[in-house]
Design an enzyme around this catalytic site. Structure first.
Site, PDB file in Angstrom:
ATOM      1  N   ASP A 134       1.147  -1.259   0.112  1.00 42.39           N
ATOM      2  CA  ASP A 134       0.003   0.084  -0.079  1.00 42.39           C
ATOM      3  C   ASP A 134       0.963   1.275  -0.100  1.00 42.39           C
ATOM      4  O   ASP A 134       2.083   1.150   0.565  1.00 42.39           O
ATOM      5  CB  ASP A 134      -0.809   0.067   1.403  1.00 42.39           C
TER       6      ASP A 134
ATOM      7  N   ASP B  52      -1.538  -1.063   6.052  1.00 43.50           N
ATOM      8  CA  ASP B  52      -1.803  -0.404   7.345  1.00 43.50           C
ATOM      9  C   ASP B  52      -3.296   0.057   7.697  1.00 43.50           C
ATOM     10  O   ASP B  52      -3.540   0.117   8.596  1.00 43.50           O
ATOM     11  CB  ASP B  52      -0.843   1.043   7.592  1.00 43.50           C
TER      12      ASP B  52
ATOM     13  N   ASP C 164      -6.916  -1.731   3.399  1.00 48.64           N
ATOM     14  CA  ASP C 164      -6.028  -2.806   3.022  1.00 48.64           C
ATOM     15  C   ASP C 164      -6.510  -4.269   3.903  1.00 48.64           C
ATOM     16  O   ASP C 164      -5.897  -5.174   3.306  1.00 48.64           O
ATOM     17  CB  ASP C 164      -4.721  -2.453   3.573  1.00 48.64           C
TER      18      ASP C 164
END
Length: 587
Positions: free
Chosen positions: A225, A481, A485
């Site tokens: 990410d 995080d 996600d």
């Protein structure tokens, strides 16, 4: 606020009062967001469980709270942090009538919204449903020790049977089986994994199951990410631009110090980044003063010779900016219109047919128009945003912020390549232009941007399907995080969540959790897992090899049963001691 905005707010309040009256008759109460436990003084609103919010309910979301359900904005405007939902690092400003997604974090003003979805159908709940679906579809992992158990057992029985048949003595069968110790499989392998788990925990990495540690060592494709994973969690100050053509003795550090002082009292999403930069600027000013610089006397401008600035009269104008006095100087930080305001609150304006110029106000002071200011500063990059600073009524600078990579992100990705990780991919919901900038800075070539959570899941599953259709299966790992996600962390072969030690949706769905918020733990975890797996295999094969030699010797009646029992224990000890070498730090 425009007449339309004011009308929207009046409608919101009126609807809230009507709904409240209706619910009072039914023995119910109006809904509010889940952040505050104290009802409003007039008792029109109170906190209820999010599952009790019905369609059409008017919901109040206080500054810093998370939006509980999807809805429509009734307030004039609001600033939302959507980084947990779609990965956008820069707060988004929305206006009356816009969609408000659950999971977004409200900015510095209280917003009013009407629920358009119940909790079960809102964006956040859809993300959690994706998590559950992905977890159910994850295949089981067969451990290496389990693969070796059956052939070893068959081989031991064959050797024992052949020895019995050739000698015609059933004792020979017993002699062989005494040395057919399963302890390298039953004890040495778990000992190695426990030792590896301890090494990971010492490095700030927690794993949830033993099979994850074994799979972690075979990772070949890592998805990252962007916001909060490859980058820091809030936009950071990247530079201070002094207004061109301005005659002032202030420098960038003075501007940062004063802006940081007043922003320290703000709840705005960007305030933390400016406050942090202000502390660093104050330290530089103090150091220069300690080194003997006296070019900027304290009586003229703040910043030198005083341990802590004197701060007074801090006032935050929600949605516009924050103002106050720093060492006796009036400071305003916020939007251009707010910072460029005259003392009487009026703005300099020009008509469309007038050129951008300096306006002389009734008070006698001159002030640049917004058009002139923007043209002097120049355009911002696609991933940048700015806040403006005025001192003693004079606009002096703009502070530029952006989503910046973690200091060690590029090195961490280079270490992954050194470990033989074949592919690195960035998956983000942010704009492609912003994602490409960060990818170039950290060294990622494969970028997939403007993705929703379900798109990220599909991207990982597609990569997994391609490797499975080939000659071998490359283990995929997702590192993230945020709430957005969580589904892809569950869908990947391994999900690794980066946290600061707090429990999040990402950490709940991931199999590996980094507790120290350090991206350098990603390659370190893989290195430890590979060493653990290597030592485990060495311990198991060493134990099984010694057992095999002993069984062959016993088959030829070279090792009696009693001696075989002692040798079997010695083989177990050797295997276990070798497995414990995982604890030696060689990574």
């Amino acid at each position: 606020m425009t007449d339309r905005d004011a009308q929207a707010c009046e409608t919101a309040v009126s609807d809230a009062l009507k709904t409240d009256a209706r619910r009072r008759k039914e023995g119910l109460a109006e809904s509010k967001s889940t952040g505050s436990e104290t009802p409003a003084r007039d008792a029109h609103f109170r906190t209820v469980p999010v599952d009790e919010v019905a369609l059409g309910d008017v919901v109040i979301v206080l500054p810093g709270e998370t939006v509980p359900v999807d809805g429509e904005l009734l307030s004039g405007s609001a600033t939302l942090d959507l980084s947990n939902i779609n990965g956008e690092p820069v707060p988004r400003e929305i206006f009356a009538g816009a969609r408000v997604m659950s999971g977004a974090v409200n900015g510095s003003t209280t917003l009013t919204m009407r629920a358009t979805q119940v909790a079960g159908d809102s964006q956040y709940q859809r993300i959690m449903s994706l998590v559950a679906s992905a977890q159910e579809s994850r295949p089981a992992v067969v451990k290496t020790a389990d693969r070796l158990a059956v052939p070893f057992t068959v081989l031991a029985l064959v050797i024992a049977g052949v020895a019995w048949a050739m000698a015609g003595d059933p004792t020979r069968f017993a002699q062989v089986l005494v040395l057919a110790t399963p302890c390298p499989l039953l004890i040495a392998a778990p000992v190695a994994y426990v030792a590896g788990t301890g090494r990971l925990a010492k490095a700030g990495v927690l794993i949830k199951t033993q099979d994850v540690l074994e799979t972690l060592g075979r990772v070949g494709h890592v998805f990252f990410d962007k916001t909060g994973t490859l980058t820091v969690k809030q936009p950071q100050v990247v530079r201070v631009e002094m207004l061109p053509g301005l005659d002032t003795r202030l420098n960038q550090d003075h501007v940062l110090m004063m802006a940081g002082v007043v922003e320290n009292y703000s709840v705005h999403i960007l305030a933390k980044g400016i406050a942090k930069a202000g502390l660093e600027a104050l330290a530089r000013l103090d150091q220069r003063f300690a080194d003997g610089q006296r070019n900027c006397p304290e009586r003229d401008f703040p910043g030198h010779g005083r341990e802590h600035p004197v701060v007074k009269n801090i006032v935050e104008d929600a949605g516009k900016g924050v103002s106050g006095e720093v060492n006796g100087h009036r400071v305003r930080v916020g939007r251009l219109a707010f910072a460029n305001e005259s003392q009487d609150g009026f703005q300099p304006v020009t008509h469309d047919d007038q050129p951008a110029r300096t306006i002389e106000l009734a008070t006698g002071e001159t002030r640049l128009t917004s058009e002139t200011i923007r043209s002097r500063f120049g355009a911002l990059a696609p991933d940048e945003m700015a806040t403006y600073v005025s001192v003693d009524g004079q606009l002096v600078a703009r502070i530029v912020l952006r989503d910046v990579p973690r200091a060690n992100a590029k090195r961490a990705l280079a270490q992954l390549r050194e470990l033989g990780v074949e592919s690195l991919t960035m998956l983000t919901g942010d704009k492609a232009s912003s994602a490409r900038i960060i990818a170039d800075e950290v060294g990622i070539d494969d970028v997939q941007a403007e993705l929703f959570p379900e798109d990220k899941v599909n991207a990982v599953r597609k990569a997994t399907a391609m490797t499975e259709s080939g000659s071998r299966h490359t283990v995929t790992m997702m590192v993230g995080d945020g709430v957005n996600d969580a589904p892809v962390l569950a869908a990947a072969d391994i999900g690794m969540a980066i946290t600061d030690g707090t429990s999040t949706a990402a950490s709940e769905s991931a199999q590996v959790v980094i507790m120290n918020d350090d991206i350098a733990s990603v390659p370190r975890a893989i290195a430890i897992a590979r060493r653990t797996r290597r030592v485990m295999l060495q311990a198991v094969l060493l134990g099984l090899g010694l057992a095999l030699v002993g069984m062959i010797a016993a088959a030829f009646n070279l090792i009696p049963v009693v001696l075989g029992a002692f040798l079997q224990e010695a083989i177990d000890v050797v295997s276990i001691l070798w497995a414990l070498t995982v604890l030696i730090d060689r990574d």
